[in-house]
Design an enzyme around this catalytic site. Sequence first.
Site, short mmCIF file in Angstrom:
data_model
loop_
_atom_site.label_atom_id
_atom_site.label_comp_id
_atom_site.label_asym_id
_atom_site.label_seq_id
_atom_site.Cartn_x
_atom_site.Cartn_y
_atom_site.Cartn_z
N ASP A 111 0.82 -1.21 0.00
CA ASP A 111 0.00 0.00 0.00
C ASP A 111 0.86 1.27 0.00
O ASP A 111 1.98 1.26 0.49
CB ASP A 111 -0.90 -0.01 1.24
CG ASP A 111 -2.11 0.89 1.07
OD1 ASP A 111 -2.31 1.42 -0.05
OD2 ASP A 111 -2.85 1.08 2.05
N ASN B 156 -10.21 -2.66 -7.41
CA ASN B 156 -9.34 -1.66 -8.06
C ASN B 156 -9.83 -1.21 -9.44
O ASN B 156 -9.37 -0.21 -9.97
CB ASN B 156 -7.90 -2.17 -8.17
CG ASN B 156 -7.14 -2.11 -6.86
OD1 ASN B 156 -6.19 -2.87 -6.64
ND2 ASN B 156 -7.55 -1.22 -5.95
C1 FPP Z 1 -1.68 0.30 -3.41
O1 FPP Z 1 -1.25 1.65 -3.39
C2 FPP Z 1 -1.06 -0.39 -4.52
C3 FPP Z 1 -1.74 -0.92 -5.58
C4 FPP Z 1 -3.20 -0.84 -5.69
C5 FPP Z 1 -1.03 -1.56 -6.70
C6 FPP Z 1 0.14 -2.41 -6.34
C7 FPP Z 1 0.79 -2.86 -7.57
C8 FPP Z 1 2.11 -2.79 -7.83
C9 FPP Z 1 3.11 -2.33 -6.83
C10 FPP Z 1 2.63 -3.25 -9.15
C11 FPP Z 1 2.79 -4.73 -9.13
C12 FPP Z 1 3.68 -5.19 -10.16
C13 FPP Z 1 4.19 -6.45 -10.22
C14 FPP Z 1 5.22 -6.70 -11.23
C15 FPP Z 1 3.76 -7.55 -9.37
P1 FPP Z 1 -2.33 2.81 -3.56
O2 FPP Z 1 -2.34 3.23 -4.97
O3 FPP Z 1 -3.64 2.36 -3.02
O4 FPP Z 1 -1.67 3.90 -2.65
P2 FPP Z 1 -2.45 5.04 -1.87
O5 FPP Z 1 -3.28 4.33 -0.82
O6 FPP Z 1 -1.34 5.83 -1.29
O7 FPP Z 1 -3.28 5.79 -2.85
#
Ligand code: FPP
Length: 239
Positions: A16, A64
């Site tokens: 996250d 998502n």
């Molecule tokens: C949460 O941060 C993260 C996600 C929804 C996406 C996670 C995906 C990756 C890190 C890429 C994965 C790639 C591979 C190769 C496995 P958020 O966007 O919810 O953060 P925030 O809460 O600060 O808005």
Amino acid sequence: MGEERKIPAHVAIIMDGNGRWAKKRGLPRTAGHKKGAEVVEQILEDADHMGIRYLTVYAFSTENWQRPALEVKTLMNLLRAYMRSSQEKCAKNNVCVRVIGDRSALDEDLQEAIAELEEKTAKNTGIHFQIAINYGGRDEILRAVKRIAGEAESGTLSARNLTQEDIAARLDTHDLPDPDLLIRTCGEQRISNFLLWQCAYAEFYFTDVAWPDFTKEELERAIDAYNHRERRYGGLVTE
Ligand code: FPP
């Protein structure tokens, strides 16, 4: 507990904070996801070197899809790029990759790239790397229940004698051990529909560090914390 540090066999991570990491730097949210994807690859290597046998990461949840189209597209492109470019590295490091979640909703070329990487790495005996895409714990349980209902209807399974193992065997994680340690980054302390069935006895570790800043040292800190927990599985302390 002995002197030696126990390494959890299966670590699951809710990555996250990509968006907040980017915002803090005046960058678009997508830049956070790009950096986050680089960090996943590094942590996979670190986990492997530390002796972790299974690493499962939450890359895209069933919820998502509600994010802005550009963000969804960026995440899908990062996953596509990973599937297409990782064959050699996985071969070299003996990594077995598997995707969990309902992949039927993904673009067909991404489904094909996933199937190809899974097939090419299926016999690798090193770390098992599960990427959760279009994954939701409730959705996974619902899909398992639908299969069970179908089997009960056709008479190949007895509803009366149904066991927990019958349910576990129909989850996406059917041949994996349950996570020992669940890590969530960036301050939130909730499970967000990740591995609901499988985390029944997992130890939870929360850190304020945003995923793009997560390092091997942070992973070691989580494992140290895990080593100070007493796992009783509902029983009594025996030592
Ligand atoms: C949460 O941060 C993260 C996600 C929804 C996406 C996670 C995906 C990756 C890190 C890429 C994965 C790639 C591979 C190769 C496995 P958020 O966007 O919810 O953060 P925030 O809460 O600060 O808005």
